[in-house]
Design a protein around this motif. Structure first.
Motif, PDB file in Angstrom:
ATOM      1  N   LYS A  70       0.828  -1.200   0.000  1.00 31.88           N
ATOM      2  CA  LYS A  70       0.000   0.000   0.000  1.00 31.88           C
ATOM      3  C   LYS A  70       0.866   1.255   0.000  1.00 31.88           C
ATOM      4  O   LYS A  70       1.853   1.331   0.729  1.00 31.88           O
ATOM      5  N   SER A  71       0.475   2.226  -0.824  1.00 34.37           N
ATOM      6  CA  SER A  71       1.183   3.504  -0.876  1.00 34.37           C
ATOM      7  C   SER A  71       0.979   4.242   0.449  1.00 34.37           C
ATOM      8  O   SER A  71      -0.128   4.292   0.984  1.00 34.37           O
ATOM      9  N   ILE A  72       2.070   4.830   0.978  1.00 38.05           N
ATOM     10  CA  ILE A  72       1.962   5.518   2.269  1.00 38.05           C
ATOM     11  C   ILE A  72       2.494   6.947   2.169  1.00 38.05           C
ATOM     12  O   ILE A  72       3.283   7.282   1.288  1.00 38.05           O
ATOM     13  N   GLY A  73       2.020   7.776   3.085  1.00 35.17           N
ATOM     14  CA  GLY A  73       2.589   9.105   3.279  1.00 35.17           C
ATOM     15  C   GLY A  73       3.473   9.064   4.494  1.00 35.17           C
ATOM     16  O   GLY A  73       4.679   9.286   4.444  1.00 35.17           O
ATOM     17  N   LYS A  74       2.840   8.735   5.645  1.00 31.35           N
ATOM     18  CA  LYS A  74       3.558   8.466   6.882  1.00 31.35           C
ATOM     19  C   LYS A  74       3.017   7.175   7.455  1.00 31.35           C
ATOM     20  O   LYS A  74       1.816   6.919   7.412  1.00 31.35           O
ATOM     21  N   HIS A  75       3.916   6.354   8.030  1.00 29.30           N
ATOM     22  CA  HIS A  75       3.488   5.023   8.465  1.00 29.30           C
ATOM     23  C   HIS A  75       4.315   4.549   9.648  1.00 29.30           C
ATOM     24  O   HIS A  75       5.546   4.547   9.582  1.00 29.30           O
ATOM     25  N   PRO A  76       3.668   4.148  10.768  1.00 26.03           N
ATOM     26  CA  PRO A  76       4.403   3.547  11.885  1.00 26.03           C
ATOM     27  C   PRO A  76       4.758   2.109  11.532  1.00 26.03           C
ATOM     28  O   PRO A  76       3.883   1.311  11.161  1.00 26.03           O
ATOM     29  N   LEU A  77       6.013   1.756  11.627  1.00 24.26           N
ATOM     30  CA  LEU A  77       6.449   0.426  11.210  1.00 24.26           C
ATOM     31  C   LEU A  77       6.253  -0.597  12.320  1.00 24.26           C
ATOM     32  O   LEU A  77       6.444  -0.303  13.501  1.00 24.26           O
ATOM     33  N   LYS A  78       5.906  -1.805  11.918  1.00 24.30           N
ATOM     34  CA  LYS A  78       5.811  -2.922  12.858  1.00 24.30           C
ATOM     35  C   LYS A  78       6.650  -4.073  12.330  1.00 24.30           C
ATOM     36  O   LYS A  78       6.956  -4.157  11.133  1.00 24.30           O
ATOM     37  N   ASN A  79       7.026  -4.958  13.232  1.00 25.12           N
ATOM     38  CA  ASN A  79       7.904  -6.063  12.883  1.00 25.12           C
ATOM     39  C   ASN A  79       7.363  -6.854  11.690  1.00 25.12           C
ATOM     40  O   ASN A  79       6.197  -7.245  11.671  1.00 25.12           O
ATOM     41  N   GLY A  80       8.213  -7.043  10.681  1.00 25.96           N
ATOM     42  CA  GLY A  80       7.836  -7.815   9.500  1.00 25.96           C
ATOM     43  C   GLY A  80       7.305  -7.002   8.345  1.00 25.96           C
ATOM     44  O   GLY A  80       7.064  -7.558   7.260  1.00 25.96           O
ATOM     45  N   ASP A  81       7.100  -5.697   8.512  1.00 26.15           N
ATOM     46  CA  ASP A  81       6.629  -4.855   7.415  1.00 26.15           C
ATOM     47  C   ASP A  81       7.608  -4.902   6.240  1.00 26.15           C
ATOM     48  O   ASP A  81       8.835  -4.881   6.429  1.00 26.15           O
ATOM     49  N   ILE A  82       7.064  -4.940   5.031  1.00 29.69           N
ATOM     50  CA  ILE A  82       7.872  -4.941   3.814  1.00 29.69           C
ATOM     51  C   ILE A  82       7.733  -3.588   3.130  1.00 29.69           C
ATOM     52  O   ILE A  82       6.652  -3.209   2.687  1.00 29.69           O
ATOM     53  N   ILE A  83       8.832  -2.861   3.063  1.00 33.74           N
ATOM     54  CA  ILE A  83       8.875  -1.558   2.392  1.00 33.74           C
ATOM     55  C   ILE A  83       9.370  -1.773   0.972  1.00 33.74           C
ATOM     56  O   ILE A  83      10.390  -2.454   0.765  1.00 33.74           O
ATOM     57  N   VAL A  84       8.676  -1.215  -0.001  1.00 34.82           N
ATOM     58  CA  VAL A  84       9.109  -1.310  -1.394  1.00 34.82           C
ATOM     59  C   VAL A  84       9.385   0.090  -1.917  1.00 34.82           C
ATOM     60  O   VAL A  84       8.519   0.966  -1.886  1.00 34.82           O
ATOM     61  N   ILE A  85      10.618   0.292  -2.381  1.00 32.41           N
ATOM     62  CA  ILE A  85      11.045   1.554  -2.990  1.00 32.41           C
ATOM     63  C   ILE A  85      11.673   1.224  -4.331  1.00 32.41           C
ATOM     64  O   ILE A  85      12.690   0.531  -4.380  1.00 32.41           O
TER      65      ILE A  85
END
Length: 237
Positions: free
Chosen positions: A71-86
């Motif tokens: 999902k596209s984000i603006g601001k996002h609190p990260l939690k364990n296991g989150d996958i960031i795609v850039i």
């Protein structure tokens, strides 16, 4: 302990980065803490803000966006296991100690017409200006006696006890500054930046000096300037 990012491409792990700084940037340019040399990645693509065990990801108006778990984000609190795609690269956030609580509050800057008055809050308004609406409940179990006091405008004299571990200053969704409580005092950090005369500036000053990318420790009677409003940092009752 802080979390880390596992950096991979096409499911192949390339490296990992420990989030041991309050602010880390991700992008194509060489001055980023995490550099991704790919044309799909903007020069300064995203920013990570780490407070104790918690990390927050912010997209810096990148061309192709920043995604977390698809999902596209603006601001996002990260939690364990989150996958960031850039771009075409993935960064997996690892932090089993990551906690979620309600200590992160925002001090809103509102126009007078938007000001909200609620019981047990401190609020302020100044005609013709965007000003801080200090709408954090006054709590008695203060960690310390530090507080903020508005110095100018109709809200002059209004106070905000700094009883939470983190307080933001700015419009909701577009915060300009954050004050973090550490064992050795309060530190203020700029969350916003802009281009002015070909250089990057931060719309936050302490005692007339611009606050850049690094946190500044606040001293008694320091004056914080934000959106033409002056706020004094005070210790003691």
């Amino acid at each position: 302990m802080p979390g880390k990012l596992e950096f991979s491409f096409n499911s192949n792990k390339l490296s990992e980065f420990i989030l041991d700084k309050e602010v880390m940037t991700i992008g194509r340019k060489s001055d980023n803490d995490i550099r991704i040399e790919n044309l799909a990645v903007s020069g300064h693509h995203a920013r990570l803000l780490t407070i104790f065990d918690d990390s927050f990801l912010e997209d810096l108006n990148s061309t192709n966006g920043t995604y977390v778990n698809g999902k596209s984000i603006g601001k996002h609190p990260l939690k364990n296991g989150d996958i960031i795609v850039i771009g075409k690269h993935e960064l997996r956030y690892i932090n089993e100690n990551r906690s979620i609580d309600n200590d992160d509050k925002t001090v809103l800057i509102r126009r007078p017409s938007e000001a909200i008055s609620e019981p047990s809050t401190v609020s302020a308004s100044t005609p013709g200006d965007e000003i801080p609406n200090l709408n954090i409940p006054l709590e008695t179990h203060a960690f310390s006696s530090a507080k903020l006091q508005i110095l100018n405008g109709k809200g002059a004299g209004k106070e905000l006890p700094l009883v939470k571990s983190s307080v933001k200053l700015g419009k909701s969704g577009a915060e300009i500054a954050q004050i973090n409580k550490r064992p050795d005092g309060h530190f203020i950090l700029s969350l916003a930046r802009r281009e002015e005369g070909g250089r990057e500036t931060h719309p936050l000053r302490v005692n007339g000096e611009e606050v850049g990318a690094h946190a500044v420790k606040l001293q008694n009677h320091d004056v914080i300037e934000i959106s033409r409003i002056k706020i004094e940092y005070l210790l003691g009752s």
